[in-house]
Write an enzyme that holds these catalytic residues in place. Structure first.
Site, PDB file in Angstrom:
ATOM      1  N   GLY A  49       0.836  -1.201   0.000  1.00  0.00           N
ATOM      2  CA  GLY A  49       0.000   0.000   0.000  1.00  0.00           C
ATOM      3  C   GLY A  49       0.864   1.240   0.000  1.00  0.00           C
ATOM      4  N   GLY A  51       0.521   5.792   0.501  1.00  0.00           N
ATOM      5  CA  GLY A  51      -0.321   6.957   0.752  1.00  0.00           C
ATOM      6  C   GLY A  51       0.456   8.204   0.418  1.00  0.00           C
ATOM      7  N   SER A  53       2.354  10.062   2.260  1.00  0.00           N
ATOM      8  CA  SER A  53       3.673  10.256   2.848  1.00  0.00           C
ATOM      9  C   SER A  53       4.488   8.974   2.977  1.00  0.00           C
ATOM     10  CB  SER A  53       3.501  10.866   4.243  1.00  0.00           C
ATOM     11  OG  SER A  53       2.675  10.025   5.010  1.00  0.00           O
ATOM     12  N   VAL A  56       4.009   1.216   2.253  1.00  0.00           N
ATOM     13  CA  VAL A  56       3.938   0.132   3.238  1.00  0.00           C
ATOM     14  C   VAL A  56       4.330  -1.180   2.558  1.00  0.00           C
ATOM     15  CG1 VAL A  56       2.446  -1.103   4.862  1.00  0.00           C
ATOM     16  CG2 VAL A  56       2.121   1.361   4.504  1.00  0.00           C
ATOM     17  N   LYS A  71       6.079   0.402   7.524  1.00  0.00           N
ATOM     18  CA  LYS A  71       5.701   1.639   6.846  1.00  0.00           C
ATOM     19  C   LYS A  71       6.961   2.485   6.694  1.00  0.00           C
ATOM     20  CE  LYS A  71       2.485   5.500   7.401  1.00  0.00           C
ATOM     21  NZ  LYS A  71       1.153   5.850   7.875  1.00  0.00           N
ATOM     22  N   ASP A 165      -8.537  11.375  10.702  1.00  0.00           N
ATOM     23  CA  ASP A 165      -8.562  10.911   9.311  1.00  0.00           C
ATOM     24  C   ASP A 165      -9.202   9.520   9.230  1.00  0.00           C
ATOM     25  OD1 ASP A 165      -8.198  11.184   6.603  1.00  0.00           O
ATOM     26  OD2 ASP A 165      -6.066  10.668   6.612  1.00  0.00           O
TER      27      ASP A 165
END
Ligand SMILES: Nc1ncnc2c1ncn2[C@@H]1O[C@H](COP(=O)(O)OP(=O)(O)OP(=O)(O)O)[C@@H](O)[C@H]1O
Length: 224
Positions: A49, A51, A53, A56, A71, A165
């Site tokens: 994954g 995002g 910033s 992962v 991460k 979030d």
């Protein structure tokens, strides 16, 4: 063939049954101790994954052959936001709740911060919906996921944190039925300088998942 979500929910139900049957309670979550901060002890595998910033990765902790997730936050790209990164790593390491992703440890590798955490094999609700449930989950699944997510939020709020979030991409599932809230990148602490803060005013989160009071300038918001 059993669908991935059905598998998660079935595992969730049998996990609850097992918990009820077990006397004395005890933590059933996979509590891990003693992860080292030596990058050579970890083998990074495929990306699972990414995002804004971070990326992962699935990874193996070589001394015990445990499957975990790492991460990798790029510190070069987050220069102006070191406080946020420090806060995320600190919040994650202090977490002690079965529905909130905990970090086992974190350390710098070259220009990256590695955050070691449990691997959630089914990924996020967002990815699961995109891959297999374009019309959304069935109601019983939503109930299970929502209940566990609310337990996570209740825990965070009782400890003075607001996540800020909450969205399907941050609710993670594994195939043993665990449901965990992750990504503390924009979380905030309501306990600062020795005092409870009445509210926050910063505009953070993901726009289409934001509550109206967060978008409203000047009104402030708290854990509710
Ligand atoms: N522990 C984990 N196990 C498996 N997959 C994970 C794990 N943590 C994160 N992921 C996957 O990686 C994706 C990105 O992770 P995360 O949201 O923490 O990164 P981010 O850069 O902070 O994202 P954002 O842009 O939402 O702030 C998640 O949506 C999820 O699919």
């Amino acid at each position: 063939m059993v669908s991935p979500l059905r598998q998660v929910i079935q595992a969730f139900i049998s996990r609850r049954r097992r918990k009820k049957m077990a006397s004395g309670g005890g933590t059933s979550s996979k509590e891990k101790k003693g992860f080292s901060v030596n990058p050579k002890d970890y083998k990074l595998m495929e990306e699972v994954g990414n995002g804004a910033s971070a990326v992962v990765h699935l990874a193996i902790y070589l001394p015990t052959k445990e499957v975990i997730a790492i991460k990798c936050l790029n510190l070069d790209r987050c220069n102006s936001n070191l406080d946020d990164i420090r806060r995320e790593a600190q919040t994650m390491s202090l977490i002690d709740h079965p529905n909130v992703i905990k970090s086992y440890c974190s350390f710098a590798v070259d220009h990256k911060l590695w955050v070691v955490m449990p691997f959630m094999a089914q990924g996020s609700c967002f990815h699961l919906m995109k891959a297999a449930y374009p019309d959304g989950f069935v109601e019983p699944a939503i109930c299970c996921i929502l209940k566990e997510t609310l337990k996570a939020l209740d825990y965070l709020h009782r400890h003075g944190h607001i996540h800020r979030d909450v969205k399907s991409g941050n609710i993670l599932l594994d195939d043993t039925g665990e449901i965990k809230l992750g990504d503390f990148g924009v979380s905030a602490c309501l306990f600062e300088n020795g005092d409870w803060q009445r509210s926050r005013n910063t505009f953070v989160g993901t726009p289409c998942w934001m509550a109206p009071e967060i978008m409203q300038p000047g009104s402030g918001y708290d854990s509710k």
